[in-house]
Motif scaffolding. Structure first.
Motif, PDB file in Angstrom:
ATOM      1  N   ALA A 188       0.844  -1.199   0.000  1.00 36.06           N
ATOM      2  CA  ALA A 188       0.000   0.000   0.000  1.00 36.06           C
ATOM      3  C   ALA A 188       0.877   1.245   0.000  1.00 36.06           C
ATOM      4  CB  ALA A 188      -0.923   0.005   1.221  1.00 36.06           C
ATOM      5  N   PHE A 189       0.487   2.236  -0.799  1.00 39.29           N
ATOM      6  CA  PHE A 189       1.254   3.479  -0.862  1.00 39.29           C
ATOM      7  C   PHE A 189       0.350   4.621  -1.298  1.00 39.29           C
ATOM      8  CE2 PHE A 189       1.658   1.164  -4.813  1.00 39.29           C
ATOM      9  CZ  PHE A 189       1.454   2.116  -5.804  1.00 39.29           C
ATOM     10  N   VAL A 190       0.859   5.829  -1.205  1.00 42.81           N
ATOM     11  CA  VAL A 190       0.109   7.035  -1.552  1.00 42.81           C
ATOM     12  C   VAL A 190       0.829   7.731  -2.705  1.00 42.81           C
ATOM     13  CG1 VAL A 190      -0.743   9.272  -0.751  1.00 42.81           C
ATOM     14  CG2 VAL A 190      -0.746   7.302   0.799  1.00 42.81           C
ATOM     15  N   VAL A 191       0.034   8.124  -3.712  1.00 40.57           N
ATOM     16  CA  VAL A 191       0.591   8.820  -4.880  1.00 40.57           C
ATOM     17  C   VAL A 191       0.195  10.293  -4.826  1.00 40.57           C
ATOM     18  CG1 VAL A 191       0.590   8.985  -7.397  1.00 40.57           C
ATOM     19  CG2 VAL A 191       0.495   6.747  -6.303  1.00 40.57           C
ATOM     20  N   LYS A 192       1.178  11.157  -4.945  1.00 39.61           N
ATOM     21  CA  LYS A 192       0.919  12.594  -5.081  1.00 39.61           C
ATOM     22  C   LYS A 192       0.695  12.881  -6.559  1.00 39.61           C
ATOM     23  CE  LYS A 192       3.113  17.122  -4.457  1.00 39.61           C
ATOM     24  NZ  LYS A 192       4.356  17.832  -4.042  1.00 39.61           N
ATOM     25  N   THR A 193      -0.519  13.259  -6.912  1.00 42.65           N
ATOM     26  CA  THR A 193      -0.864  13.444  -8.312  1.00 42.65           C
ATOM     27  C   THR A 193      -1.545  14.791  -8.509  1.00 42.65           C
ATOM     28  OG1 THR A 193      -1.946  12.373 -10.208  1.00 42.65           O
ATOM     29  CG2 THR A 193      -3.124  12.320  -8.117  1.00 42.65           C
ATOM     30  N   ILE A 194      -1.641  15.233  -9.748  1.00 47.13           N
ATOM     31  CA  ILE A 194      -2.195  16.555 -10.047  1.00 47.13           C
ATOM     32  C   ILE A 194      -3.319  16.422 -11.055  1.00 47.13           C
ATOM     33  CG2 ILE A 194      -0.510  16.982 -11.888  1.00 47.13           C
ATOM     34  CD1 ILE A 194      -0.581  19.956 -11.083  1.00 47.13           C
ATOM     35  N   ARG A 195      -4.365  17.238 -10.867  1.00 43.66           N
ATOM     36  CA  ARG A 195      -5.476  17.268 -11.818  1.00 43.66           C
ATOM     37  C   ARG A 195      -5.296  18.396 -12.829  1.00 43.66           C
ATOM     38  NH1 ARG A 195     -10.582  18.044  -8.745  1.00 43.66           N
ATOM     39  NH2 ARG A 195      -9.599  17.739  -6.729  1.00 43.66           N
ATOM     40  N   LEU A 202       8.672   4.971 -13.170  1.00 41.36           N
ATOM     41  CA  LEU A 202       9.164   5.813 -14.251  1.00 41.36           C
ATOM     42  C   LEU A 202      10.547   6.357 -13.922  1.00 41.36           C
ATOM     43  CD1 LEU A 202       5.893   7.846 -14.890  1.00 41.36           C
ATOM     44  CD2 LEU A 202       6.621   5.722 -15.996  1.00 41.36           C
ATOM     45  N   GLU A 203      11.350   6.493 -14.935  1.00 42.30           N
ATOM     46  CA  GLU A 203      12.697   7.039 -14.747  1.00 42.30           C
ATOM     47  C   GLU A 203      12.644   8.566 -14.724  1.00 42.30           C
ATOM     48  OE1 GLU A 203      15.415   5.368 -14.211  1.00 42.30           O
ATOM     49  OE2 GLU A 203      14.544   3.367 -14.481  1.00 42.30           O
ATOM     50  N   GLY A 204      13.455   9.159 -13.868  1.00 42.58           N
ATOM     51  CA  GLY A 204      13.600  10.601 -13.872  1.00 42.58           C
ATOM     52  C   GLY A 204      12.609  11.326 -12.987  1.00 42.58           C
ATOM     53  N   LYS A 205      12.697  12.663 -13.002  1.00 44.62           N
ATOM     54  CA  LYS A 205      11.836  13.551 -12.231  1.00 44.62           C
ATOM     55  C   LYS A 205      10.989  14.382 -13.191  1.00 44.62           C
ATOM     56  CE  LYS A 205      13.343  12.615  -8.035  1.00 44.62           C
ATOM     57  NZ  LYS A 205      12.469  12.138  -6.945  1.00 44.62           N
ATOM     58  N   TYR A 206       9.808  14.789 -12.716  1.00 44.72           N
ATOM     59  CA  TYR A 206       8.882  15.525 -13.571  1.00 44.72           C
ATOM     60  C   TYR A 206       8.310  16.704 -12.806  1.00 44.72           C
ATOM     61  CZ  TYR A 206       9.063  11.156 -16.203  1.00 44.72           C
ATOM     62  OH  TYR A 206       9.482  10.045 -16.894  1.00 44.72           O
ATOM     63  N   GLU A 207       8.019  17.774 -13.514  1.00 42.76           N
ATOM     64  CA  GLU A 207       7.270  18.877 -12.936  1.00 42.76           C
ATOM     65  C   GLU A 207       5.796  18.495 -12.959  1.00 42.76           C
ATOM     66  OE1 GLU A 207       8.413  21.546 -11.515  1.00 42.76           O
ATOM     67  OE2 GLU A 207      10.492  21.024 -11.962  1.00 42.76           O
ATOM     68  N   ALA A 208       5.079  18.855 -11.902  1.00 52.39           N
ATOM     69  CA  ALA A 208       3.683  18.452 -11.782  1.00 52.39           C
ATOM     70  C   ALA A 208       2.857  18.886 -12.989  1.00 52.39           C
ATOM     71  CB  ALA A 208       3.087  19.025 -10.492  1.00 52.39           C
ATOM     72  N   ILE A 209       3.095  20.082 -13.485  1.00 57.49           N
ATOM     73  CA  ILE A 209       2.295  20.607 -14.588  1.00 57.49           C
ATOM     74  C   ILE A 209       2.468  19.780 -15.855  1.00 57.49           C
ATOM     75  CG2 ILE A 209       4.036  22.214 -15.433  1.00 57.49           C
ATOM     76  CD1 ILE A 209       0.229  22.824 -15.096  1.00 57.49           C
ATOM     77  N   GLN A 210       3.608  19.076 -15.996  1.00 57.08           N
ATOM     78  CA  GLN A 210       3.840  18.223 -17.156  1.00 57.08           C
ATOM     79  C   GLN A 210       2.886  17.035 -17.177  1.00 57.08           C
ATOM     80  OE1 GLN A 210       8.287  17.931 -16.173  1.00 57.08           O
ATOM     81  NE2 GLN A 210       8.289  17.784 -18.404  1.00 57.08           N
ATOM     82  N   LEU A 211       2.392  16.631 -16.002  1.00 51.52           N
ATOM     83  CA  LEU A 211       1.577  15.431 -15.883  1.00 51.52           C
ATOM     84  C   LEU A 211       0.082  15.720 -15.784  1.00 51.52           C
ATOM     85  CD1 LEU A 211       3.772  13.672 -13.164  1.00 51.52           C
ATOM     86  CD2 LEU A 211       3.950  13.439 -15.640  1.00 51.52           C
ATOM     87  N   ALA A 212      -0.272  16.984 -15.693  1.00 55.15           N
ATOM     88  CA  ALA A 212      -1.650  17.358 -15.339  1.00 55.15           C
ATOM     89  C   ALA A 212      -2.702  16.811 -16.301  1.00 55.15           C
ATOM     90  CB  ALA A 212      -1.765  18.881 -15.249  1.00 55.15           C
ATOM     91  N   GLU A 213      -2.385  16.686 -17.580  1.00 54.02           N
ATOM     92  CA  GLU A 213      -3.381  16.280 -18.571  1.00 54.02           C
ATOM     93  C   GLU A 213      -3.815  14.826 -18.387  1.00 54.02           C
ATOM     94  OE1 GLU A 213      -6.109  16.650 -21.548  1.00 54.02           O
ATOM     95  OE2 GLU A 213      -4.942  18.242 -20.590  1.00 54.02           O
ATOM     96  N   PHE A 214      -2.922  13.981 -17.883  1.00 54.76           N
ATOM     97  CA  PHE A 214      -3.247  12.550 -17.837  1.00 54.76           C
ATOM     98  C   PHE A 214      -2.926  11.904 -16.488  1.00 54.76           C
ATOM     99  CE2 PHE A 214       0.873  13.310 -19.856  1.00 54.76           C
ATOM    100  CZ  PHE A 214       1.732  12.630 -19.018  1.00 54.76           C
ATOM    101  N   ALA A 215      -2.620  12.695 -15.460  1.00 60.04           N
ATOM    102  CA  ALA A 215      -2.144  12.135 -14.194  1.00 60.04           C
ATOM    103  C   ALA A 215      -3.239  11.572 -13.307  1.00 60.04           C
ATOM    104  CB  ALA A 215      -1.368  13.196 -13.418  1.00 60.04           C
ATOM    105  N   ASN A 216      -4.474  11.984 -13.520  1.00 68.48           N
ATOM    106  CA  ASN A 216      -5.570  11.553 -12.637  1.00 68.48           C
ATOM    107  C   ASN A 216      -6.853  11.515 -13.458  1.00 68.48           C
ATOM    108  OD1 ASN A 216      -7.555  11.238 -10.690  1.00 68.48           O
ATOM    109  ND2 ASN A 216      -6.704  12.734  -9.267  1.00 68.48           N
ATOM    110  N   ASN A 217      -7.070  10.400 -14.157  1.00 69.08           N
ATOM    111  CA  ASN A 217      -8.242  10.268 -15.032  1.00 69.08           C
ATOM    112  C   ASN A 217      -8.979   8.974 -14.736  1.00 69.08           C
ATOM    113  OD1 ASN A 217      -8.046  12.638 -16.763  1.00 69.08           O
ATOM    114  ND2 ASN A 217      -6.179  11.708 -17.545  1.00 69.08           N
ATOM    115  N   LEU A 218     -10.286   9.066 -14.630  1.00 73.57           N
ATOM    116  CA  LEU A 218     -11.082   7.871 -14.365  1.00 73.57           C
ATOM    117  C   LEU A 218     -12.328   7.846 -15.230  1.00 73.57           C
ATOM    118  CD1 LEU A 218     -13.850   8.633 -12.575  1.00 73.57           C
ATOM    119  CD2 LEU A 218     -12.164   8.934 -10.772  1.00 73.57           C
ATOM    120  N   SER A 219     -12.878   6.659 -15.393  1.00 73.40           N
ATOM    121  CA  SER A 219     -14.181   6.486 -16.042  1.00 73.40           C
ATOM    122  C   SER A 219     -14.912   5.377 -15.305  1.00 73.40           C
ATOM    123  CB  SER A 219     -14.019   6.142 -17.526  1.00 73.40           C
ATOM    124  OG  SER A 219     -13.238   4.984 -17.703  1.00 73.40           O
TER     125      SER A 219
END
Length: 253
Positions: free
Chosen positions: A31-38, A113-130
């Motif tokens: 179990a773990f927690v992911v810091k993600t951006i919408r 994933l390899e490397g570090k990312y800025e949060a804004i780079q991931l915003a489009e697809f980082a937290n999507n559900l259906s």
């Protein structure tokens, strides 16, 4: 009706994972927690569980999923009631209560994933559900406090992906949905109990203040817990909804 319950998360591990051993199934869960951006820039912290791991796999992921590592998880939204105990500061008696937990179960193993990312780079697809489900509570609308409409309701989702550790116990999940603005107005107008809907959106997490009453001395015991709810971006009204045209999908005027 077809079943749909899928969420994709991309983000940063916010703290070291926890490993649990299942005595019945003789396997491990991590179990773990992911810091993600919408898309709106808001940061959320969904809780993720990976079931059915061997001891070697659990050790491997415990070392891989370090704080600060970026991961991609594809899974489903799940809910459960968890018993909790609280010590009354006034009389010392242990009070009992329940917490409604909404979290993500990974379909497979998370991808590191390899490397570090800025949060804004991931915003489009980082937290999507259906998800596709049926409204199972009254649909409640109110002002959010800043002049924006807010509508809240709970949906029932039948599982299409079974977790062996849950088999025979949990076959459906009941996440809460919270919509805002024009979407909230439409939900309040269209939905009722038993309405079938499809939602595309994201998972929001937040801290909520709660309390229980000590049965021994009637003192109030305050505590804070993390809650999660679905935030729709789009809602498709399928059947048993209130449509303008009575001939539309069997709806009513």
């Amino acid at each position: 009706m077809a079943r749909e319950n899928t969420i994709t998360l991309v983000g940063e591990i916010s703290k070291a994972p926890t490993v649990f051993f299942n005595e019945t199934h003789k396997n491990f869960r991590i179990a773990f927690v992911v810091k993600t951006i919408r898309r709106n820039g808001r940061i959320d912290y969904p809780h993720v569980n990976v079931y059915g791991l061997s001891e070697e796999e659990a050790k491997e992921y415990f070392h891989k999923l370090r704080e600060g590592v970026f991961v991609m998880v594809r899974g489903m939204i799940t809910t459960k009631l968890v018993p909790k105990k609280f010590k009354c500061e006034q009389c010392g008696v242990i009070a009992e209560g329940e917490s409604f937990i909404t979290e993500v179960i990974s379909y497979g193993k998370p991808l590191c994933l390899e490397g570090k990312y800025e949060a804004i780079q991931l915003a489009e697809f980082a937290n999507n559900l259906s998800v596709m489900g049926a409204v199972c509570t009254d649909v409640v609308g109110r002002d959010s406090g800043n002049g924006v409409s807010l509508t809240q309701y709970q949906i029932a989702i039948n599982r299409k992906y079974r977790v062996s550790e849950h088999e025979g116990v949990i076959k459906s999940d009941y996440p809460w949905v919270k919509s805002f603005g024009n979407q909230a107005d439409e939900d309040l107008k269209r939905l009722r109990k038993s309405s079938k809907i499809y939602i595309a959106g994201s998972l929001q997490t937040r801290e909520m203040s709660r309390f229980v009453i000590c049965e021994n001395c009637s003192s109030r015991i305050d505590y804070t817990e993390s809650v999660a709810e679905i935030i729709p971006q789009d809602v498709e009204y399928l059947v048993y909804c209130n449509f303008n045209d009575a001939t539309d999908k069997g709806g009513e005027v």
